[in-house]
Design a protein around this motif. Structure first.
Motif, PDB file in Angstrom:
ATOM      1  N   ARG A 159       0.825  -1.212   0.000  1.00 20.71           N
ATOM      2  CA  ARG A 159       0.000   0.000   0.000  1.00 20.71           C
ATOM      3  C   ARG A 159       0.860   1.264   0.000  1.00 20.71           C
ATOM      4  O   ARG A 159       0.601   2.210  -0.738  1.00 20.71           O
ATOM      5  N   ARG A 160       1.923   1.260   0.820  1.00 22.77           N
ATOM      6  CA  ARG A 160       2.791   2.433   0.908  1.00 22.77           C
ATOM      7  C   ARG A 160       3.483   2.708  -0.419  1.00 22.77           C
ATOM      8  O   ARG A 160       3.545   3.857  -0.879  1.00 22.77           O
TER       9      ARG A 160
ATOM     10  N   ARG B 106       2.449   1.822  -3.360  1.00 23.30           N
ATOM     11  CA  ARG B 106       1.433   2.254  -4.325  1.00 23.30           C
ATOM     12  C   ARG B 106       1.100   3.732  -4.136  1.00 23.30           C
ATOM     13  O   ARG B 106       0.982   4.487  -5.107  1.00 23.30           O
ATOM     14  N   HIS B 107       0.934   4.143  -2.874  1.00 24.83           N
ATOM     15  CA  HIS B 107       0.640   5.555  -2.609  1.00 24.83           C
ATOM     16  C   HIS B 107       1.785   6.454  -3.067  1.00 24.83           C
ATOM     17  O   HIS B 107       1.541   7.555  -3.588  1.00 24.83           O
TER      18      HIS B 107
ATOM     19  N   SER C 277      -3.823   3.953  -8.155  1.00 31.26           N
ATOM     20  CA  SER C 277      -5.004   3.390  -7.512  1.00 31.26           C
ATOM     21  C   SER C 277      -4.852   1.874  -7.447  1.00 31.26           C
ATOM     22  O   SER C 277      -4.002   1.287  -8.137  1.00 31.26           O
ATOM     23  N   GLN C 278      -5.674   1.239  -6.640  1.00 28.30           N
ATOM     24  CA  GLN C 278      -5.636  -0.226  -6.596  1.00 28.30           C
ATOM     25  C   GLN C 278      -5.992  -0.817  -7.957  1.00 28.30           C
ATOM     26  O   GLN C 278      -5.411  -1.826  -8.366  1.00 28.30           O
TER      27      GLN C 278
ATOM     28  N   GLU D  88      -3.552  -5.659   0.722  1.00 30.00           N
ATOM     29  CA  GLU D  88      -3.173  -4.421   1.398  1.00 30.00           C
ATOM     30  C   GLU D  88      -3.811  -4.299   2.776  1.00 30.00           C
ATOM     31  O   GLU D  88      -3.220  -3.700   3.680  1.00 30.00           O
ATOM     32  N   SER D  89      -5.000  -4.831   2.947  1.00 28.84           N
ATOM     33  CA  SER D  89      -5.674  -4.744   4.240  1.00 28.84           C
ATOM     34  C   SER D  89      -5.214  -5.820   5.215  1.00 28.84           C
ATOM     35  O   SER D  89      -5.598  -5.811   6.383  1.00 28.84           O
TER      36      SER D  89
ATOM     37  N   TRP E 296     -10.787   6.313   6.765  1.00 36.96           N
ATOM     38  CA  TRP E 296     -10.094   5.061   6.457  1.00 36.96           C
ATOM     39  C   TRP E 296     -11.099   3.985   6.104  1.00 36.96           C
ATOM     40  O   TRP E 296     -12.070   3.739   6.823  1.00 36.96           O
TER      41      TRP E 296
ATOM     42  N   TRP F 224     -10.993  -1.713   1.765  1.00 40.75           N
ATOM     43  CA  TRP F 224     -10.115  -1.521   0.628  1.00 40.75           C
ATOM     44  C   TRP F 224      -8.692  -1.167   1.022  1.00 40.75           C
ATOM     45  O   TRP F 224      -7.810  -1.080   0.163  1.00 40.75           O
TER      46      TRP F 224
ATOM     47  N   GLU G 190      -7.475   1.694   2.235  1.00 41.45           N
ATOM     48  CA  GLU G 190      -7.045   3.029   1.839  1.00 41.45           C
ATOM     49  C   GLU G 190      -8.092   4.040   2.313  1.00 41.45           C
ATOM     50  O   GLU G 190      -9.184   3.673   2.756  1.00 41.45           O
TER      51      GLU G 190
ATOM     52  N   SER H 176      -7.959  11.006   7.043  1.00 39.07           N
ATOM     53  CA  SER H 176      -6.888  11.775   6.438  1.00 39.07           C
ATOM     54  C   SER H 176      -7.449  13.155   6.126  1.00 39.07           C
ATOM     55  O   SER H 176      -8.522  13.268   5.522  1.00 39.07           O
TER      56      SER H 176
END
Length: 234
Positions: free
Chosen positions: A15-16, A18-19, A24-25, A43-44, A153, A157, A159, A176
């Motif tokens: 996930r990190r 990708r961000h 996007s996923q 990712e979860s 959050w 997903w 994210e 966030s």
């Protein structure tokens, strides 16, 4: 390190990365031929990826997995030691605490969790401003989140975004915002606090003793820090 801890760590790594690449996923899934649902579960931390799938995901982002071993929780002990060696003022500035608090005047709240421990000098890892908010003020909190471009959050997903902002809605109380991440403990009444001062500013925080009793996450970190102190004879 047990597999139950390794799986969410691997998911957080994917996930990190990708961000960092602003993917996007769905876009990562298309690059690798893995379904978006599979990327979300990995990712979860709900699914353990095979080595082949993990390598494909990382290679699509121009990185690869490095494997090593360490004593159990050594990374956490090292992080606590590193934080203890740094000035408290530096750690407070790094969190961007004052910037967020200056904009949280629309409703009553107090500082709790790891943030409260940090302000009382404990070298615990903190990645979000943690506050306690009354359910009575949840509507005002929601309006503040909307004004701060908040995204909640989404545990499904892995994210931020895609779920309702309101704390009354089911899900984790983590958002966030344009001022950084905020983690809220919703309560009927705000907990008792003490005031600590840094650089001429006062902060209302939940005392360490109370955190150990009521906050599992912060309590575990505080007990770990205290155990390290005892082991080193401090």
């Amino acid at each position: 390190m047990s597999s139950t801890r390794l799986v969410p760590l691997l998911g957080a790594t994917v996930r990190r990365q990708r961000h960092l690449r602003e993917l996007s996923q769905r876009e990562l899934a298309e690059l690798t031929g893995v379904s978006q649902a599979a990327v979300a579960r990995i990712e979860s931390g709900d699914r353990a990826p095979s080595i082949l799938v993990l390598e494909r995901l990382l290679a699509a982002m121009d990185v690869q997995l490095a494997v090593g071993v360490e004593p159990l929780d050594a990374h956490l002990d090292a992080r606590i030691a590193e934080l203890a060696a740094r000035p408290l003022a530096e750690r407070i500035d790094e969190l961007g605490l004052d910037r967020a608090l200056d904009r949280l005047a629309d409703f009553p709240q107090v500082i709790t969790g790891g943030t409260a421990a940090l302000l009382q000098g404990a070298p615990v890892p903190v990645d979000a401003l943690e506050i306690a908010v009354r359910w009575h003020d949840s509507e005002r909190f929601t309006r503040w989140l909307e004004a701060a471009y908040g995204q909640r959050w989404n545990a499904r997903w892995g994210e931020f975004g895609g779920v309702r902002l309101e704390p009354e809605q089911q899900g984790e109380h983590v958002w966030s915002t344009r001022y950084g991440e905020i983690r809220a403990t919703m309560c009927d009444e705000l907990p008792e606090t003490i005031e600590v001062r840094h650089a001429g500013r006062g902060y209302r925080v939940v005392p360490l003793a109370q955190l150990e009793l009521t906050d599992p996450r912060a309590g575990d970190l505080l007990r770990r820090y205290r155990a390290r102190q005892l082991a080193s004879g401090r």
